[in-house]
Design an enzyme around this catalytic site. Structure first.
Site, PDB file in Angstrom:
ATOM      1  N   CYS A   1       9.414 -39.810 -20.873  1.00 37.38           N
ATOM      2  CA  CYS A   1       8.132 -39.783 -21.576  1.00 37.38           C
ATOM      3  C   CYS A   1       7.452 -41.056 -21.055  1.00 37.38           C
ATOM      4  O   CYS A   1       5.990 -41.013 -21.562  1.00 37.38           O
ATOM      5  CB  CYS A   1       8.019 -39.752 -22.785  1.00 37.38           C
TER       6      CYS A   1
ATOM      7  N   HIS B   1       1.900 -44.922 -28.421  1.00 32.66           N
ATOM      8  CA  HIS B   1       2.725 -43.815 -27.963  1.00 32.66           C
ATOM      9  C   HIS B   1       2.909 -42.831 -29.170  1.00 32.66           C
ATOM     10  O   HIS B   1       2.786 -41.695 -28.903  1.00 32.66           O
ATOM     11  CB  HIS B   1       4.299 -44.693 -27.519  1.00 32.66           C
TER      12      HIS B   1
ATOM     13  N   GLU C   1       7.285 -49.114 -32.731  1.00 36.54           N
ATOM     14  CA  GLU C   1       6.217 -49.645 -31.931  1.00 36.54           C
ATOM     15  C   GLU C   1       5.174 -50.553 -32.539  1.00 36.54           C
ATOM     16  O   GLU C   1       4.841 -51.478 -31.997  1.00 36.54           O
ATOM     17  CB  GLU C   1       5.450 -48.190 -31.354  1.00 36.54           C
TER      18      GLU C   1
ATOM     19  N   LYS D   1      -1.394 -38.019 -29.488  1.00 37.21           N
ATOM     20  CA  LYS D   1      -0.692 -36.921 -29.566  1.00 37.21           C
ATOM     21  C   LYS D   1      -0.763 -36.093 -30.944  1.00 37.21           C
ATOM     22  O   LYS D   1      -0.108 -34.992 -30.957  1.00 37.21           O
ATOM     23  CB  LYS D   1       0.863 -37.553 -29.593  1.00 37.21           C
TER      24      LYS D   1
ATOM     25  N   HIS E   1       3.029 -33.782 -27.527  1.00 34.80           N
ATOM     26  CA  HIS E   1       3.423 -34.842 -26.594  1.00 34.80           C
ATOM     27  C   HIS E   1       3.931 -34.199 -25.247  1.00 34.80           C
ATOM     28  O   HIS E   1       4.516 -33.235 -25.051  1.00 34.80           O
ATOM     29  CB  HIS E   1       4.799 -35.238 -27.340  1.00 34.80           C
TER      30      HIS E   1
ATOM     31  N   PHE F   1      12.897 -41.758 -23.209  1.00 40.45           N
ATOM     32  CA  PHE F   1      14.388 -41.495 -23.332  1.00 40.45           C
ATOM     33  C   PHE F   1      15.025 -42.305 -22.234  1.00 40.45           C
ATOM     34  O   PHE F   1      14.533 -41.977 -21.237  1.00 40.45           O
ATOM     35  CB  PHE F   1      14.726 -40.080 -23.359  1.00 40.45           C
TER      36      PHE F   1
END
Lengths: 420, 82
Positions: free
Chosen positions: A170, A310, A321, A342, A347, A408
């Protein structure tokens, strides 16, 4: 021509997203706080624990000529549509080499995808099983290879300085933008078409992500499912589409009188080395990326007024975050308008860094921060000024913004932009 | 019943239109798949597979190289159709 510290600017923008088929309709949707999340209809989704997603607002196969569309994976279709818009928006009217505006050897393309042509791979496996070897499309390999979108965009504009595809789940789209910035900064290219794309709305990826407990199962209220920072958040919602920008050395842009949206200050990178899929809970890796950003660029924390976070709407990731931002930016966080877009687009995995770069650059250009949907009950641990309800105006004068993307594998990519 | 040359050309025209977007009336006997009809080597495989199905004929890979024009393909199918 070679240099190591050239200024890089954004001169063109393109997107096709769950909110609209181009960057203007996408931006309008972001400012209006519109959700692109919908129920997934059809028998093939019926047995899945997750039956919601944010599909592209405009089917790319309806936009491209049929003979072209049938040779491109859906992720490459999105990338090509967004790249065409960005290229035209930057004021280019022909392929490199066809007029005087740019030579092919000074033009690059860097388009990333997290997963590549996954629907092509799965659909062609169905063809193999059901119809036999002979019927497997001869276009399968160019369609499923993860560098397919980048290669097709490179062909479209005749990019010969280099065509690349960084892959980091991502964070891929953001890594592509960062790679493109370095290509220009180090003198390898004057102009690079860069961004991210993804098309993975298919039962297999959804089943796999759902089994990781990574996705929201709020099937009954699709528009409420993606809710970064809210206490009831339970995972991300899968989106699809692409966001692409034209990056250019400031000299090259000035020489041709191009309109400049924003300056790209650069990137900060790091890796968690903590777990293959879990975020490091204290935000150590994210903090390292932010510190690298501050070390690598002349960005000052106090000029940052906007963050496109994010913020995927997962319980752990959203907090890690924010903790990292507070740790590195300190009190400067108090005047940063935080947007979790998002909540509207879902996403887009490898496409996220692309469309969120588009959103961040447009936020600086229009001086408006989009809202974060569904923050009905802000998590007590979110020590940040989250833009809720309506879009918020950003200050006059020189302002800067940050766009975060994490993937990831523990990849952290932080990009910074400044108004012009 | 075996197809006539005229029927084969009409069928190939529909296949080429579907795959390459070329108008059916432009698909003529003397047209080269690669040079005139925008059918590259990968798309040619698609044309061949579609023709095999439509005309009940087998076209081995080694024979595909000899099919430069629509006329070549039509003659091949005419000779080999079941």
């Amino acid at each position: 021509m070679s240099s190591t510290n050239r200024t890089v600017v954004v001169t063109g923008i393109g997107a096709t997203t769950p909110l609209g088929g181009d960057s203007a309709s996408t931006w309008e949707g972001l400012l209006a706080g519109r959700s692109g999340v919908k129920p997934l209809e059809g028998e093939r989704f019926a047995d899945l624990p997750v039956r919601i997603a944010a599909p592209a607002a405009v089917d790319p196969a309806d936009v491209l000529p049929r003979p072209l569309a049938r040779k491109l994976d859906r992720s490459a279709q999105f990338a090509l549509i967004a790249a065409r818009e960005a290229w035209a928006d930057a004021g280019y009217t022909a392929k490199a080499g066809e007029d005087e505006s740019i030579v092919p050897e000074r033009l690059g393309a860097v388009i990333a995808s997290g997963i590549g042509g996954v629907t092509t791979l799965l659909d062609q496996y169905d063809v193999l099983k059901e119809k036999g070897v002979r019927r497997v499309s001869p276009h399968t390999v160019p369609m499923l290879m993860p560098n397919g979108p980048s290669a097709n965009v490179g062909l479209e504009v005749n990019a010969q300085a280099g065509v690349h595809t960084p892959v980091s789940a991502c964070a891929s789209g953001a890594e592509a933008i960062g790679y493109a910035v370095e290509m220009i900064r180090t003198g390898r290219a004057d102009v690079v078409v860069a961004g991210g794309t993804e098309a993975a709305i298919h039962p297999l990826p959804i089943a796999a992500f759902a089994n990781m407990m990574a996705m929201s199962k709020n099937n009954d209220e699709p528009e409420k499912a993606s809710r970064p920072y809210d206490k009831a958040r339970d995972g991300f919602v899968l989106g699809e589409g692409a966001g692409v920008v034209v990056l250019e050395s400031a000299e090259h842009a000035a020489a041709r009188g191009a309109r400049v949206y924003a300056e790209v200050l650069g990137q900060g990178l790091s890796a968690d080395s903590h777990h293959i899929a879990q975020p490091e809970p204290t935000g150590r890796g994210v903090a390292a990326a932010l510190r690298n950003l501050l070390d690598n660029t002349d960005l000052k924390p106090e000029e940052v007024v906007h963050l496109n976070a994010h913020a995927t709407s997962t319980p752990q990731g959203d907090l890690a975050e924010i903790k990292a931002l507070r740790k590195v930016l300190g009190d400067a966080m108090d005047h940063i308008a935080v947007s979790g877009t998002k909540s509207m687009t879902g996403h887009l995995l490898g496409g996220a860094g692309g469309i969120e770069t588009v959103a961040t650059v447009l936020a600086l250009h229009h001086r408006m921060a989009p809202p974060t949907l569904n923050v009905d009950d802000l998590d007590d641990e979110v020590d940040a000024d989250v833009v809720r309800g309506e879009a918020r105006a950003l200050p006059e004068g020189t302002i800067a913004a940050i766009n975060n993307s994490f993937g990831f594998g523990g990849h952290n990519v932080v990009l910074a932009f400044r108004s012009v | 019943m075996a197809a006539t040359q005229e029927e084969i050309v009409a069928g190939l025209a529909e296949i080429v239109n579907e795959i390459a977007g070329i108008p059916t009336e432009d698909v003529q006997l003397d047209k080269s798949f690669t040079d005139d009809l925008d059918v590259d080597s990968l798309s040619m495989v698609e044309v061949v597979v579609a023709a095999e199905e439509r005309f009940d004929v087998k076209i081995p890979d080694d024979d595909v190289k000899g099919l430069k024009t629509v006329g070549d393909a039509a003659d091949y199918i005419l000779k080999h159709q079941a």
